[in-house]
Design a protein around this motif. Structure first.
Motif, mmCIF file in Angstrom:
data_model
loop_
_atom_site.group_PDB
_atom_site.id
_atom_site.type_symbol
_atom_site.label_atom_id
_atom_site.label_comp_id
_atom_site.label_asym_id
_atom_site.label_seq_id
_atom_site.Cartn_x
_atom_site.Cartn_y
_atom_site.Cartn_z
ATOM 1 N N MET A 55 -9.303 1.012 3.952
ATOM 2 C CA MET A 55 -10.166 0.742 2.809
ATOM 3 C C MET A 55 -9.385 0.354 1.562
ATOM 4 N N GLU A 56 -8.203 0.954 1.353
ATOM 5 C CA GLU A 56 -7.491 0.709 0.103
ATOM 6 C C GLU A 56 -7.060 -0.745 -0.061
ATOM 7 N N LEU A 57 -6.995 -1.504 1.039
ATOM 8 C CA LEU A 57 -6.566 -2.895 0.935
ATOM 9 C C LEU A 57 -7.461 -3.712 0.004
ATOM 10 N N VAL A 58 -8.748 -3.407 -0.065
ATOM 11 C CA VAL A 58 -9.651 -4.200 -0.900
ATOM 12 C C VAL A 58 -9.868 -3.574 -2.279
ATOM 13 N N VAL B 199 0.857 -1.190 0.000
ATOM 14 C CA VAL B 199 0.000 0.000 0.000
ATOM 15 C C VAL B 199 0.898 1.247 0.000
ATOM 16 N N GLY B 200 0.329 2.382 0.358
ATOM 17 C CA GLY B 200 1.115 3.600 0.503
ATOM 18 C C GLY B 200 1.606 4.153 -0.822
ATOM 19 N N THR C 75 -16.458 3.728 -6.571
ATOM 20 C CA THR C 75 -15.254 3.008 -6.976
ATOM 21 C C THR C 75 -14.021 3.784 -6.528
ATOM 22 N N LEU C 76 -13.002 3.051 -6.097
ATOM 23 C CA LEU C 76 -11.759 3.671 -5.657
ATOM 24 C C LEU C 76 -10.617 3.199 -6.545
ATOM 25 N N HIS C 77 -9.929 4.126 -7.187
ATOM 26 C CA HIS C 77 -8.700 3.834 -7.931
ATOM 27 C C HIS C 77 -7.526 4.228 -7.049
ATOM 28 N N VAL C 78 -6.811 3.242 -6.554
ATOM 29 C CA VAL C 78 -5.729 3.516 -5.603
ATOM 30 C C VAL C 78 -4.575 4.243 -6.287
ATOM 31 N N ARG C 79 -4.234 3.837 -7.514
ATOM 32 C CA ARG C 79 -3.141 4.494 -8.225
ATOM 33 C C ARG C 79 -3.635 5.830 -8.782
ATOM 34 N N VAL C 80 -2.940 6.900 -8.465
ATOM 35 C CA VAL C 80 -3.417 8.228 -8.829
ATOM 36 C C VAL C 80 -3.136 8.535 -10.296
ATOM 37 N N ASP C 81 -3.939 9.429 -10.860
ATOM 38 C CA ASP C 81 -3.669 9.965 -12.187
ATOM 39 C C ASP C 81 -2.633 11.077 -12.064
ATOM 40 N N ASP C 82 -1.713 11.150 -13.008
ATOM 41 C CA ASP C 82 -0.736 12.231 -13.100
ATOM 42 C C ASP C 82 0.062 12.419 -11.812
ATOM 43 N N PRO C 83 0.905 11.455 -11.447
ATOM 44 C CA PRO C 83 1.715 11.602 -10.232
ATOM 45 C C PRO C 83 2.557 12.878 -10.209
ATOM 46 N N ALA C 84 2.996 13.334 -11.379
ATOM 47 C CA ALA C 84 3.825 14.542 -11.414
ATOM 48 C C ALA C 84 3.081 15.737 -10.850
ATOM 49 N N ALA C 85 1.762 15.795 -11.080
ATOM 50 C CA ALA C 85 0.965 16.902 -10.550
ATOM 51 C C ALA C 85 0.942 16.870 -9.025
ATOM 52 N N TYR C 86 0.954 15.672 -8.444
ATOM 53 C CA TYR C 86 0.970 15.546 -6.990
ATOM 54 C C TYR C 86 2.301 16.046 -6.427
ATOM 55 N N GLY D 161 -11.255 10.273 -2.187
ATOM 56 C CA GLY D 161 -12.486 10.278 -1.399
ATOM 57 C C GLY D 161 -13.677 10.729 -2.215
ATOM 58 N N PHE D 162 -13.494 11.789 -3.008
ATOM 59 C CA PHE D 162 -14.610 12.273 -3.817
ATOM 60 C C PHE D 162 -14.966 11.265 -4.902
ATOM 61 N N GLN D 163 -13.972 10.629 -5.488
ATOM 62 C CA GLN D 163 -14.238 9.593 -6.491
ATOM 63 C C GLN D 163 -15.064 8.459 -5.894
ATOM 64 N N LEU D 164 -14.686 8.013 -4.706
ATOM 65 C CA LEU D 164 -15.410 6.936 -4.054
ATOM 66 C C LEU D 164 -16.830 7.375 -3.709
#
Length: 232
Positions: free
Chosen positions: A80-83, A16-17, A166-177, A158-161
């Motif tokens: 929650m992200e575990l599942v 995770v993480g 549905t929860l997408h654990v891998r984020v879109d556009d990591p560079a933006a983060y 959180g807003f996506q869920l």
């Protein structure tokens, strides 16, 4: 599963993480989260089984099945992200663990998802604000940028869920983060507009999630876990 853990059977475990989010960099820790089932007889003695095991090297947290379920039902983002992990990030995936993944929608309800994710994001902002004006050491700057990345992730995930179920654990556009993290490390107040934007988004959006989680299937799953872990 490392040899020091002997309190039960690991049912589900994965990475995770930051690795799961796609935000890891050279030197990032690899965090693992899982759940285990204590032997059923352990619940009938003088002392309840230990509910959580935490180890370092490797960094791993294991929650007993009932505790994990309670945390998940409360909307806890970390649990929650575990599942919702991508398949390749699971390291232990037993039939009972697979069942739990199939029940993940039963764990969700709109008020708890909203309150948990926004609550955790607000905590991250308070940590940012406590860092001051950005004139601090390089190590503190790294931690501040990390708080900012977590704030952004919690808002988006959180807003996506909340909005889609549905929860997408891998984020879109990591560079933006990472850019957002550096901006907030230089000026913590720069993170406040994002937090306010998502507070408004939650308030103005009708969730697809129910008002209450469906505890029945989760309780039935726990009964199957206890039956499997029973020793006559």
């Amino acid at each position: 599963m490392s040899s020091e853990f002997t309190a039960g059977a690991v049912l589900l475990s994965g990475v995770v993480g930051s690795t799961a989010y796609g935000l890891a960099h050279a030197g990032s820790d690899v965090d693992r989260l899982g759940l285990f089932a204590a032997p059923t007889r352990a619940f009938h003695g003088l002392h309840a089984p230990k509910p959580t095991y935490v180890t370092t090297a490797p960094d791993r947290t294991l929650h007993e099945a009932a505790k994990w379920a309670r945390l998940a039902l409360s909307g806890n983002p970390t649990v929650m992200e575990l599942v919702w992990l991508p398949d390749e990030l699971y390291e232990v995936r037993t039939p009972l663990g697979e069942e739990l993944i199939g029940l993940r929608s039963s764990l969700l309800c709109a008020p708890r998802v909203r309150d948990a994710y926004l609550g955790y994001a607000t905590q991250q902002f308070r940590r940012l604000a406590a860092r001051g004006d950005g004139s601090f050491s390089a190590d503190t700057r790294k931690r501040t940028a990390k708080h900012a990345r977590h704030l952004r992730r919690l808002c988006h995930q959180g807003f996506q869920l909340y909005a889609t179920g549905t929860l997408h654990v891998r984020v879109d556009d990591p560079a933006a983060y990472h850019r957002f993290g550096e901006e907030a490390a230089a000026d913590p107040a720069a993170a406040l507009p994002l937090l306010r934007e998502f507070e408004d988004a939650f308030a103005s959006t009708r969730s697809v999630l129910p008002d209450h989680p469906d505890e029945g299937p989760v309780t039935a799953w726990l009964h199957r876990v206890r039956a499997e872990m029973y020793e006559a």
